[in-house]
Write a protein that holds these residues in place. Sequence first.
Motif, PDB file in Angstrom:
ATOM      1  N   ARG A 239      17.392 -26.217 -99.092  1.00 26.59           N
ATOM      2  CA  ARG A 239      16.690 -27.411 -98.637  1.00 26.59           C
ATOM      3  C   ARG A 239      16.173 -28.214 -99.836  1.00 26.59           C
ATOM      4  N   GLU A 240      15.640 -27.519-100.834  1.00 21.09           N
ATOM      5  CA  GLU A 240      15.147 -28.192-102.038  1.00 21.09           C
ATOM      6  C   GLU A 240      16.285 -28.920-102.753  1.00 21.09           C
ATOM      7  N   VAL A 241      17.444 -28.264-102.855  1.00 20.75           N
ATOM      8  CA  VAL A 241      18.600 -28.890-103.489  1.00 20.75           C
ATOM      9  C   VAL A 241      18.977 -30.165-102.746  1.00 20.75           C
ATOM     10  N   TYR A 242      19.061 -30.088-101.437  1.00 23.59           N
ATOM     11  CA  TYR A 242      19.464 -31.259-100.646  1.00 23.59           C
ATOM     12  C   TYR A 242      18.474 -32.407-100.833  1.00 23.59           C
ATOM     13  N   GLU A 243      17.195 -32.110-100.694  1.00 22.21           N
ATOM     14  CA  GLU A 243      16.198 -33.181-100.775  1.00 22.21           C
ATOM     15  C   GLU A 243      16.120 -33.762-102.182  1.00 22.21           C
ATOM     16  N   THR A 244      16.391 -32.979-103.192  1.00 21.46           N
ATOM     17  CA  THR A 244      16.425 -33.495-104.566  1.00 21.46           C
ATOM     18  C   THR A 244      17.563 -34.492-104.728  1.00 21.46           C
ATOM     19  N   VAL A 245      18.723 -34.153-104.201  1.00 20.56           N
ATOM     20  CA  VAL A 245      19.868 -35.062-104.290  1.00 20.56           C
ATOM     21  C   VAL A 245      19.611 -36.337-103.494  1.00 20.56           C
ATOM     22  N   ARG A 246      19.032 -36.192-102.325  1.00 21.36           N
ATOM     23  CA  ARG A 246      18.743 -37.388-101.512  1.00 21.36           C
ATOM     24  C   ARG A 246      17.754 -38.306-102.222  1.00 21.36           C
ATOM     25  N   ARG A 247      16.714 -37.736-102.815  1.00 23.72           N
ATOM     26  CA  ARG A 247      15.735 -38.558-103.538  1.00 23.72           C
ATOM     27  C   ARG A 247      16.390 -39.252-104.729  1.00 23.72           C
ATOM     28  N   ASP A 275      14.123 -33.042-113.502  1.00 22.47           N
ATOM     29  CA  ASP A 275      12.730 -32.644-113.292  1.00 22.47           C
ATOM     30  C   ASP A 275      12.605 -31.535-112.247  1.00 22.47           C
ATOM     31  N   ALA A 276      13.566 -31.463-111.325  1.00 20.82           N
ATOM     32  CA  ALA A 276      13.553 -30.405-110.315  1.00 20.82           C
ATOM     33  C   ALA A 276      14.161 -29.102-110.835  1.00 20.82           C
ATOM     34  N   GLY A 277      14.672 -29.129-112.070  1.00 24.91           N
ATOM     35  CA  GLY A 277      15.220 -27.925-112.678  1.00 24.91           C
ATOM     36  C   GLY A 277      16.707 -27.727-112.485  1.00 24.91           C
ATOM     37  N   TYR A 278      17.398 -28.765-111.999  1.00 24.76           N
ATOM     38  CA  TYR A 278      18.820 -28.623-111.706  1.00 24.76           C
ATOM     39  C   TYR A 278      19.698 -29.518-112.595  1.00 24.76           C
ATOM     40  N   GLY A 279      19.179 -29.983-113.721  1.00 27.63           N
ATOM     41  CA  GLY A 279      19.912 -30.924-114.555  1.00 27.63           C
ATOM     42  C   GLY A 279      21.268 -30.429-115.002  1.00 27.63           C
ATOM     43  N   SER A 280      21.382 -29.147-115.329  1.00 30.51           N
ATOM     44  CA  SER A 280      22.661 -28.608-115.809  1.00 30.51           C
ATOM     45  C   SER A 280      23.683 -28.471-114.686  1.00 30.51           C
ATOM     46  N   TYR A 281      23.249 -28.662-113.436  1.00 27.41           N
ATOM     47  CA  TYR A 281      24.150 -28.543-112.293  1.00 27.41           C
ATOM     48  C   TYR A 281      24.586 -29.902-111.741  1.00 27.41           C
ATOM     49  N   GLY A 327      27.052 -26.552-102.834  1.00 29.86           N
ATOM     50  CA  GLY A 327      26.897 -27.814-103.532  1.00 29.86           C
ATOM     51  C   GLY A 327      26.483 -28.900-102.565  1.00 29.86           C
ATOM     52  N   VAL A 328      25.788 -29.902-103.094  1.00 30.61           N
ATOM     53  CA  VAL A 328      25.344 -31.046-102.289  1.00 30.61           C
ATOM     54  C   VAL A 328      25.658 -32.317-103.061  1.00 30.61           C
ATOM     55  N   TYR A 347      25.540 -44.630 -92.515  1.00 30.85           N
ATOM     56  CA  TYR A 347      25.479 -43.294 -91.927  1.00 30.85           C
ATOM     57  C   TYR A 347      24.248 -42.557 -92.455  1.00 30.85           C
ATOM     58  N   PRO A 348      23.468 -41.882 -91.585  1.00 26.22           N
ATOM     59  CA  PRO A 348      22.194 -41.270 -91.988  1.00 26.22           C
ATOM     60  C   PRO A 348      22.332 -40.267 -93.138  1.00 26.22           C
ATOM     61  N   LYS A 349      21.247 -40.142 -93.892  1.00 30.65           N
ATOM     62  CA  LYS A 349      21.232 -39.223 -95.032  1.00 30.65           C
ATOM     63  C   LYS A 349      20.202 -38.114 -94.895  1.00 30.65           C
ATOM     64  N   GLN A 350      19.423 -38.096 -93.812  1.00 33.58           N
ATOM     65  CA  GLN A 350      18.448 -37.028 -93.690  1.00 33.58           C
ATOM     66  C   GLN A 350      19.140 -35.679 -93.497  1.00 33.58           C
ATOM     67  N   LEU A 351      18.483 -34.618 -93.938  1.00 34.16           N
ATOM     68  CA  LEU A 351      19.055 -33.282 -93.826  1.00 34.16           C
ATOM     69  C   LEU A 351      19.387 -32.983 -92.363  1.00 34.16           C
ATOM     70  N   THR A 352      20.610 -32.550 -92.099  1.00 33.79           N
ATOM     71  CA  THR A 352      21.071 -32.334 -90.737  1.00 33.79           C
ATOM     72  C   THR A 352      21.704 -30.950 -90.612  1.00 33.79           C
TER      73      THR A 352
END
Length: 355
Positions: A239-247, A275-281, A327-328, A347-352
């Motif tokens: 969930r954190e990964v998804y919301e980070t990408v959406r933001r 900043d979320a710790g996923y820069g290398s990904y 992956g997201v 098309y919506p982008k909220q987590l589904t």
Amino acid sequence: MDNLERLGMGQVLVADPMSIWYLTGYWNVPYERFYALYLARDAKARTTQATLFCNRLFPDASQTGARVVTFDDTEDPVALVAEATRHGEPLGVDKVLAARWLLPLMDARVASEFHLGSPAVDDARSIKDARELDLMRAASATNDQAMAWLRSQLHEGVTEHEIASGLLAEYRRLGAQDHSFTPIVSFGANAADPHHEPDGTRLRAGDVVLFDVGCKRDSYCSDMTRTFFFGAEPSERDREVYETVRRANEAAEAIVAPGVTFAEIDLTARRIIEDAGYGSYFTHRLGHQIGLEDHEPGDVSSTHDEPVRPGQCFSIEPGIYLPGEMGVRIEDLVIVTENGCEVMNAYPKQLTVIE
């Protein structure tokens, strides 16, 4: 031709069939045969001479308005080009001109110097007029509808390939003519590969599902990515990964406006992911320009310091890819307007979570 003059050249040889179509309205696929449009500017008269070199096997080009020079398979097109060019001046050459033609042209000294001339045409293609923008919007609206169809195909046991192979028929039902690129359908760990090719992987409860798809409608391309969760609530980390990408996606879109550089747009999304710790990904540039082709010159990356301009269209597609896990990616296309941008995808982008 004004673009070419800014590059210090008064003549160019265009070999990209899509650019020739853009400039003349004439479409042809030459395969291995020589095919080019020669443009020469008369600076004093402010006129342009156009010569189209066509094999006699090609469709009739007499309606283009250019002088048409024809030849057959036993004739040397290099000699014909040499008769047209101004040998004492630099010549811009197209990025797709094959070495088998470029090297003989250089040996024949058809120009005083040879430079890359593609940026002159690429820049013109980069700024879409009102008609082109309407066609881009229509293609993206079709892609939105197709995404709803893709989602409806998800059920336990279906394979990536089964969904991908049915998409073209849906595009055509919706009024498009073709894919703008090979569709990406990724389940589970396959979504950690940004360019995964659909295979026989079967969908299971708990998988992430990534669709990166685009259609070509009336010659113009669309491109969009959405990511879903299937059959189970995502973990806290997913969930954190998804919301980070959406933001990251939404923050980058929010700053697009004339004068903002492509690099600044990329950095805005990249900083959120770092900043979320996923820069290398986040392993690729933020986006690419799009129009008659899905990927056109002028990327949205940390090395592109030019400011964006009204009429440009490009993707905003941040992603996080965790090898062997998931992956997201979330991708929209935007049009730069006079004071901001228009997001073409609705098309919506909220987590589904799809049950």
